[in-house]
Design an enzyme around this catalytic site. Structure first.
Site, PDB file in Angstrom:
ATOM      1  N   HIS A 106     -52.750   0.914 -43.584  1.00  0.00           N
ATOM      2  CA  HIS A 106     -52.502   1.648 -42.333  1.00  0.00           C
ATOM      3  C   HIS A 106     -52.551   3.175 -42.490  1.00  0.00           C
ATOM      4  CE1 HIS A 106     -51.924  -2.022 -40.302  1.00  0.00           C
ATOM      5  NE2 HIS A 106     -50.622  -2.194 -40.472  1.00  0.00           N
ATOM      6  N   HIS A 176     -50.164  -0.955 -32.812  1.00  0.00           N
ATOM      7  CA  HIS A 176     -49.357  -1.911 -33.575  1.00  0.00           C
ATOM      8  C   HIS A 176     -48.116  -2.355 -32.805  1.00  0.00           C
ATOM      9  CE1 HIS A 176     -47.720  -3.891 -37.123  1.00  0.00           C
ATOM     10  NE2 HIS A 176     -48.799  -3.553 -37.810  1.00  0.00           N
ATOM     11  N   GLU A 302     -53.570  -7.043 -33.034  1.00  0.00           N
ATOM     12  CA  GLU A 302     -54.123  -5.718 -33.304  1.00  0.00           C
ATOM     13  C   GLU A 302     -55.649  -5.770 -33.293  1.00  0.00           C
ATOM     14  OE1 GLU A 302     -52.414  -4.435 -37.116  1.00  0.00           O
ATOM     15  OE2 GLU A 302     -50.980  -6.053 -36.804  1.00  0.00           O
TER      16      GLU A 302
END
Length: 342
Positions: A106, A176, A302
């Site tokens: 991420h 997210h 996502e």
């Protein structure tokens, strides 16, 4: 009243942090903060007309500043994992933050979820801006990035990402949010999920793709029709009890948004549809959530590009060319269950 309001709530990194609220004529609303360009509430009606928040959140805004679960945040530069925290462009190796064991996840330690974005309201939209410096997190290229949110009268939350880089680099954004369509009244694992995918990425115990693309048919990953999540989970034989799986969306003309997944909660009657022009969707059951939330308290869908794409040549490329504009879209559409949706 319908429209957008703005309220200052904190000061961080030398910048003001604001809460923005979109409201529509049905009194549904969405709230965002410019820290991480983060979605902090989606308040929509259930089948009885009761409006409740259907995304996990923190009671105190300050808790977002130390969040480690990416609750509602904008993820970048690269959503999901990159094996060995490294990748190559034109034979040159770039080393990234190792914030997930020996891998990068991420965007590293200081991804977009940790940044206070500049922001402005334009008509019925909120635009968040961030300039990511060359080398930030190990990624090459100076990025000019924006994410724009809007909320329709039909309870459609639209997200648009725009980016331009001055060097060749890789990029893979997502949102997210953790969804709890019953607003705490039932177990999210009782939700029914339908994923519009014929195949998924096999992954190892580090949640990295092996490179194998497998059919969903007849497996515990077969959500081709609405299936109760917890029931299908019982058939899995992986270390992870729940799901942290990338499903490959069905092919459509390039650049076209399509329906990737639908999530249905029979308790509230709410349905969430996820549309995107991204090639697939990562489904995560929130196994590693902890206080103030519990494991499996929220579900992530996502929309994003393939995880670890730079290290698998047969995956669609996430590489950006210098000085070229790129745009990506996600839409979360909230509806009430009806016979037509079954």
């Amino acid at each position: 009243m319908p429209g957008i309001t703005k309220k200052e709530v904190a000061n961080l990194q030398g910048k003001k942090v604001f809460v923005f609220r979109f409201s529509n004529n049905s009194e549904a609303y969405v709230e965002l903060i410019n820290y991480g360009a983060t979605l902090i509430s989606v308040v929509v009606p259930d089948k009885f007309g009761k409006r409740e928040n259907v995304v996990l959140c923190y009671e105190n805004i300050e808790d977002y500043f130390s969040d480690s679960f990416y609750l509602g945040s904008t993820v970048g530069r690269f959503a999901n994992r990159i094996a060995g925290a490294q990748f190559k462009i034109n034979g040159k190796t770039y080393w990234l933050d190792k914030n997930d064991g020996s891998n990068s996840n991420h965007g590293g330690f200081h991804g977009f979820n940790t940044k206070v974005f500049d922001c402005e309201i334009q008509n019925n939209k909120i635009i968040f801006f961030y300039e990511s410096k060359d080398g930030e997190g190990g990624f090459p290229g100076k990025l000019n990035f924006s994410v724009t949110y809007s909320f329709s009268e039909n309870n459609e939350l639209n997200i648009e990402y725009k980016v331009i880089s001055d060097k060749e680099t890789i990029f893979n954004p997502t949102n997210h949010a953790y969804f709890d369509l019953s607003a705490g009244k039932s177990d999210p694992l009782d939700n029914e999920l339908k994923v519009f995918a014929d195949s998924y990425l096999e992954s190892n115990n580090q949640f990295l793709p092996t490179g194998n693309i497998l059919p969903v048919a007849g497996t515990p990953f077969d959500f081709s029709q609405y299936k109760e999540i917890g029931e299908l989970m019982l058939l899995k034989k992986e270390i992870l009890e729940g799901y942290n799986t990338y499903f490959i969306g069905k092919k459509t003309p390039s650049g076209m948004s399509r329906l990737l997944a639908s999530l249905k909660d029979n308790c509230s009657g709410r349905i969430l549809h996820v549309y995107s022009d991204m090639p697939g969707v990562q489904f995560y059951t929130g196994d590693y959530l902890s206080a103030p939330h519990k494991p499996f308290a929220g579900l992530c869908l996502e929309a994003q590009s393939y995880p670890d794409a730079p290290n698998h040549l047969h995956f669609p490329s996430c590489q950006l060319s210098p000085d070229s504009n790129y745009t990506y879209h996600i839409q979360y559409k909230f509806e009430i269950d009806s016979p037509e949706s079954k």
